[in-house]
Design an enzyme around this catalytic site. Structure first.
Site, PDB file in Angstrom:
ATOM      1  N   GLU A 243       0.821  -1.204   0.000  1.00 24.84           N
ATOM      2  CA  GLU A 243       0.000   0.000   0.000  1.00 24.84           C
ATOM      3  C   GLU A 243       0.859   1.259   0.000  1.00 24.84           C
ATOM      4  OE1 GLU A 243      -2.242  -2.965   2.747  1.00 24.84           O
ATOM      5  OE2 GLU A 243      -0.204  -2.657   1.972  1.00 24.84           O
TER       6      GLU A 243
ATOM      7  N   CYS B 204      -2.835  -3.883   7.181  1.00 25.78           N
ATOM      8  CA  CYS B 204      -2.501  -4.151   8.583  1.00 25.78           C
ATOM      9  C   CYS B 204      -2.913  -2.977   9.466  1.00 25.78           C
ATOM     10  CB  CYS B 204      -1.012  -4.447   8.736  1.00 25.78           C
ATOM     11  SG  CYS B 204       0.078  -3.115   8.188  1.00 25.78           S
TER      12      CYS B 204
ATOM     13  N   ALA C  21      18.816 -49.304  -9.016  1.00 24.64           N
ATOM     14  CA  ALA C  21      19.010 -50.150  -7.845  1.00 24.64           C
ATOM     15  C   ALA C  21      20.320 -49.823  -7.134  1.00 24.64           C
ATOM     16  CB  ALA C  21      18.977 -51.625  -8.246  1.00 24.64           C
TER      17      ALA C  21
ATOM     18  N   ARG D  91      12.884 -23.960  -4.952  1.00 26.03           N
ATOM     19  CA  ARG D  91      13.702 -23.724  -3.763  1.00 26.03           C
ATOM     20  C   ARG D  91      13.665 -22.250  -3.360  1.00 26.03           C
ATOM     21  NH1 ARG D  91      19.498 -26.845  -4.718  1.00 26.03           N
ATOM     22  NH2 ARG D  91      18.711 -29.000  -4.573  1.00 26.03           N
TER      23      ARG D  91
ATOM     24  N   THR E 126      20.433 -38.533   2.460  1.00 24.76           N
ATOM     25  CA  THR E 126      20.645 -37.747   1.246  1.00 24.76           C
ATOM     26  C   THR E 126      21.972 -37.008   1.307  1.00 24.76           C
ATOM     27  OG1 THR E 126      18.261 -37.489   0.866  1.00 24.76           O
ATOM     28  CG2 THR E 126      19.714 -35.869  -0.167  1.00 24.76           C
TER      29      THR E 126
ATOM     30  N   SER F  25      18.695 -38.142  12.991  1.00 29.11           N
ATOM     31  CA  SER F  25      18.244 -38.784  14.221  1.00 29.11           C
ATOM     32  C   SER F  25      19.233 -39.829  14.722  1.00 29.11           C
ATOM     33  CB  SER F  25      16.869 -39.431  14.012  1.00 29.11           C
ATOM     34  OG  SER F  25      16.901 -40.338  12.922  1.00 29.11           O
TER      35      SER F  25
END
Length: 376
Positions: free
Chosen positions: A60, A83, A172, A192, A204, A239
């Site tokens: 704005e 806002c 595989a 991304r 990964t 983990s």
């Protein structure tokens, strides 16, 4: 004074312009929402703007500055309720009132509890006419992550997969470069760039040693509103504490959130460690992780991982959107499947998808699905 009896078609025309403007901030506004504004007088646009970056003027303000004194008695079209609170910038509702606009057209109410209707009420109390809910669905589509974070305390989660025609992500032996073509990989760079965080797993990192940064030269942005590309927060789930400090993404000078069970020494100052409890399956509790990211102002998350972590997000109904880049290749029955999921016994138990978009990305096809909660 400008005539306030504008037709619905006219309101939709100018709101569509404001939505197009808002989309220009898709890479840079987080944790704020993407917002566009158009000021119209005598059927002419006299000012326009969009929010570019948190801490800088809102849409704005840009539009009102462009319109100048001519904004008096004009109509302001805004994709999100102005806002009413003071954050890093003053309230936009007050700016519109001070400018003397005669009418404000709003696409949707702000889901932020600090605003949530109070901006509209403040404008109405100043004697300014307000029209609400114009192109609401299109406006909501601009900010799925901001809306979900405000309403549910969680970010919007996308899982990205590059697969063959037969739904395999690798041979595989684990080889996967490159299943999809250069155009699809360029599209992933842009995906991304609009994400606040990228989530991956230790598997990964070990297999690919990726950076998971946005590469501007590969993304080939047609326009980018700030000089330096905003890099997403890389979130690495470890983990089993398999990762050591020497991996590429821990030493490139960009922030990483390493999620584990206990603090581990030796990592650079760019690596923040976050300890979270394990689930019953002995894995990092993913709902808790998403809630933690939302507390950090993360609106949109992109999961770029192997079949195990991507499958875990899917199995536990944590995925809002699944984006599949499908290549015209066949890897065969011994290839690695796209998702590790439970051994379902009934078809009605499996995740149910709704195709929302399909398009060619050069020789590949990009399929976008939303995951439905009802699997019946």
């Amino acid at each position: 004074m400008q005539c306030l009896n504008s037709s619905p078609a006219t309101d939709e025309f100018w709101m569509a312009k404001a939505i197009q403007l808002a989309a220009k901030g898709r890479y840079t506004t987080s944790p704020n929402p993407r917002v566009g504004c158009v000021i119209v007088k005598h059927d002419q646009c006299i000012g326009q703007g969009y929010h570019i970056q948190a801490g800088t003027p809102h849409a704005e303000v840009h539009a009102l500055v462009a319109a100048g004194d001519n904004a008096r008695d004009a109509t302001a079209y805004v994709t999100l309720e102005p806002c009413s609170h003071t954050g890093r910038t003053p309230p936009c509702a007050d700016a519109l009132i001070k400018a003397g606009v005669a009418r404000v057209v709003v696409a949707m109410t702000d889901p932020n509890p600090q605003v949530s209707g109070s901006g509209i009420e403040r404008i109405k109390a100043a004697g300014i006419a307000v029209t609400q809910d114009v192109l609401t669905a299109q406006a909501r589509a601009l900010n799925p992550g901001f809306i979900k974070r405000m309403q549910h305390g969680l970010p919007w989660v996308r899982v990205k997969l590059g697969v063959s025609l037969d739904g395999k992500i690798a041979l595989a032996n684990g080889a996967s470069q490159w299943i999809t073509g250069p155009a699809a990989r360029r599209d992933v760079q842009r995906l991304r760039a609009q994400s606040c965080a990228i989530i991956t797993g230790s598997g990964t990192v070990i297999a690919d040693n990726p950076s998971m940064l946005v590469r501007p030269e590969q993304a080939e942005f047609s326009s980018y509103p700030v000089s330096a590309v905003r890099q997403p927060l890389r979130v690495v789930i470890d983990s089993q504490e398999r990762l050591t400090p020497n991996w590429l993404m821990f030493n490139d000078g960009h922030l990483v959130l390493l999620v584990n069970q206990r603090f581990r020494a030796g990592f650079s100052q760019d690596v923040e460690q976050c300890q979270l409890p394990l689930s019953e399956q002995g894995k990092i509790d993913l709902p808790l992780l998403l809630a933690e990211l939302a507390k950090r102002g993360i609106n949109e998350v992109l999961v770029e991982s192997g079949a195990g972590l991507a499958g875990a997000f899917t199995e536990h109904n944590l995925v809002d959107e699944l984006i599949v880049y499908q290549a015209p290749k066949i890897l065969g029955d011994r290839g690695i499947s796209m998702l590790n999921l439970p051994d379902y016994e009934q078809v009605n138990e499996v995740p149910h998808l709704k195709l929302t978009d399909i398009r060619h990305i050069a020789e590949d096809i990009r399929l976008t699905y939303q995951l439905a909660c009802d699997k019946s």
